[in-house]
Design a protein around this motif. Structure first.
Motif, PDB file in Angstrom:
ATOM      1  N   ARG A  25      37.537  44.677  38.953  1.00 24.42           N
ATOM      2  CA  ARG A  25      38.583  43.944  38.244  1.00 24.42           C
ATOM      3  C   ARG A  25      38.010  43.279  36.999  1.00 24.42           C
ATOM      4  O   ARG A  25      36.815  43.003  36.919  1.00 24.42           O
ATOM      5  N   GLY A  80      37.287  40.284  35.254  1.00 22.95           N
ATOM      6  CA  GLY A  80      37.184  38.857  35.546  1.00 22.95           C
ATOM      7  C   GLY A  80      37.877  38.528  36.848  1.00 22.95           C
ATOM      8  O   GLY A  80      37.731  39.232  37.848  1.00 22.95           O
ATOM      9  N   ARG A  81      38.666  37.478  36.842  1.00 21.27           N
ATOM     10  CA  ARG A  81      39.393  37.069  38.049  1.00 21.27           C
ATOM     11  C   ARG A  81      40.815  37.606  38.082  1.00 21.27           C
ATOM     12  O   ARG A  81      41.609  37.227  38.932  1.00 21.27           O
ATOM     13  N   THR A  82      41.144  38.472  37.146  1.00 20.62           N
ATOM     14  CA  THR A  82      42.502  39.016  37.084  1.00 20.62           C
ATOM     15  C   THR A  82      42.619  40.241  37.991  1.00 20.62           C
ATOM     16  O   THR A  82      41.623  40.840  38.375  1.00 20.62           O
TER      17      THR A  82
END
Length: 408
Positions: free
Chosen positions: A353, A355-357
């Motif tokens: 993914r 980053g954190r998205t």
């Protein structure tokens, strides 16, 4: 079978392109020009014909509305000249969505004539390399690589506070809908409508509803600054570089150096995707908006309550409230791998993914962490920038995706 023989066998397999909107058609055209066996699946321009409101006008200028092709002669103006339609060529010309949809279908007939209008239901890795693509017809396509170009499909975003009022999902006949569910604004005639959002989609949805005879239309925007509109062509800054989106150094860099974008820190990339070319109406919408649409700004929606008579009450921060017969969330689209149900669970779980998205992280040439699986268009925006949200991004993405997929 030795490794070299296996590689030759894999190269004889087709590349599967999933999606037949601008990015899918453009990528397929570039693959075919390279002599790569290609199978393309999807209904041509379906997002534009089924999920855009009748009467909508493109925010992009004509020069930014060309679907990229491997050879000249397939731009929007070429289509107009070939069919006798009105010519759209200057920055003052505003392109109707119906014209653009016809252009996309013409592009398909010219360059992707054997498009297969079937739906992909599953994509999984294949033992020994490549992918197995299952179709709703019951057929299976064995592909050496897969390009996901599904556009906006499945990514309509409704904020949780609005979604809580419709646990079974937004619908145009219920209390809350998404702007993509209103291809016919005339169905809003006689109703009081509240539109949540402040971008082009929100402002144009509001205008089209008012022009279609809605009893009243109100835009609810959380920003404290006034609802804004862009500058017309003759009021663009003179001493800044040109880009398809206007004159600005940032827009020039994002358009012509998208490859460098993915090297930025993830928080910076995601913030730029949200902010650049963000909530701003087109210059030509200002006059139609004024006097037809009311605005409540500076207040976020805190709660949605169903009032008597089927009405909807938006309770805003600061104690304010807005009531309407129907609420439209014109809150855009958010990429989420979980929404791509056709990707097999194991394949989806293996994808890195951004980053954190929940968006895929893409490497060089739009390839994901699963070798041979590419994403283009909106799903690529988290890695390659806001350019991927617009048709003009096909010029950057399609040749690169085709070149890389040809060598898998």
């Amino acid at each position: 079978m030795n490794a070299s023989a296996s590689a030759r066998t894999r190269r004889n397999l087709p590349v599967a392109v999933i999606g037949a909107g601008p990015y899918g058609l453009s990528t397929a055209a570039h693959l075919r020009a390279r002599g790569v066996p290609t199978r393309v699946f999807g209904e041509p321009m379906v997002s534009w014909s089924a999920h855009m409101p009748a009467g909508m006008l493109l925010k992009s200028t004509p020069v930014a509305s060309n679907i990229d092709a491997p050879q000249p002669g397939h731009g929007l103006l070429d289509y107009c000249l070939a069919t006798g339609e009105k010519r759209y060529e200057s920055d003052w010309d505003i392109v109707p969505v119906e014209t653009f949809t016809r252009y996309g279908r013409w592009f398909r007939r010219e360059l992707v004539p054997d498009l297969e209008q079937v739906r992909v239901v599953a994509v999984d890795r294949r033992r020994g390399g490549g992918f197995e693509v299952k179709l709703d017809s019951g057929d299976v396509c064995v592909a050496r690589s897969v390009v996901v170009a599904t556009g906006l499909s499945g990514f309509a975003y409704v904020p949780p506070v609005l979604g809580a009022a419709v646990p079974d999902g937004p619908t145009p006949t219920g209390p809350v809908s998404h702007s993509s569910q209103h291809p016919d604004p005339a169905r809003l005639a006689g109703r009081e409508v509240a539109v949540v959002g402040a971008g082009q989609s929100a402002l144009e949805t509001a205008v089209l509803a008012a022009e279609a005879g809605a009893a009243s239309v109100r835009v609810v925007a959380r920003g404290r600054t006034a609802v804004g509109f862009g500058a017309p062509p003759d009021r663009q800054p003179r001493f800044r570089p040109e880009s398809p989106f206007g004159r600005a150094w940032s827009l020039y860099a994002l358009t012509y150096h998208a490859g460098a974008y993915r090297h930025l820190p993830a928080p910076v990339r995601h913030d730029l995707v949200r902010r650049v070319l963000g909530p701003l109406g087109a210059w030509w919408l200002r006059e139609r908006f004024a006097g037809r649409v009311s605005v409540t700004q500076g207040h976020a929606v805190r709660r949605v309550a169903l009032a008597g008579g089927g009405r909807v009450r938006l309770e805003l921060d600061g104690g304010a409230a807005v009531e309407a017969d129907h609420v439209i969330a014109a809150t855009g689209y958010r990429v989420d791998l979980a929404a791509m149900g056709f990707l097999g669970p194991a394949l989806r779980a293996s994808l890195a993914r951004s980053g954190r998205t929940p968006a895929p992280m893409l490497g060089p040439d739009f390839q994901s962490s699963a070798p041979g699986l590419f994403f283009t268009g909106l799903p690529a925006a988290a890695s390659y920038g806001p350019l991927m949200r617009f048709v003009v991004g096909t010029e950057y993405a399609s040749p690169r995706v085709a070149r890389a997929a040809a060598h898998t």
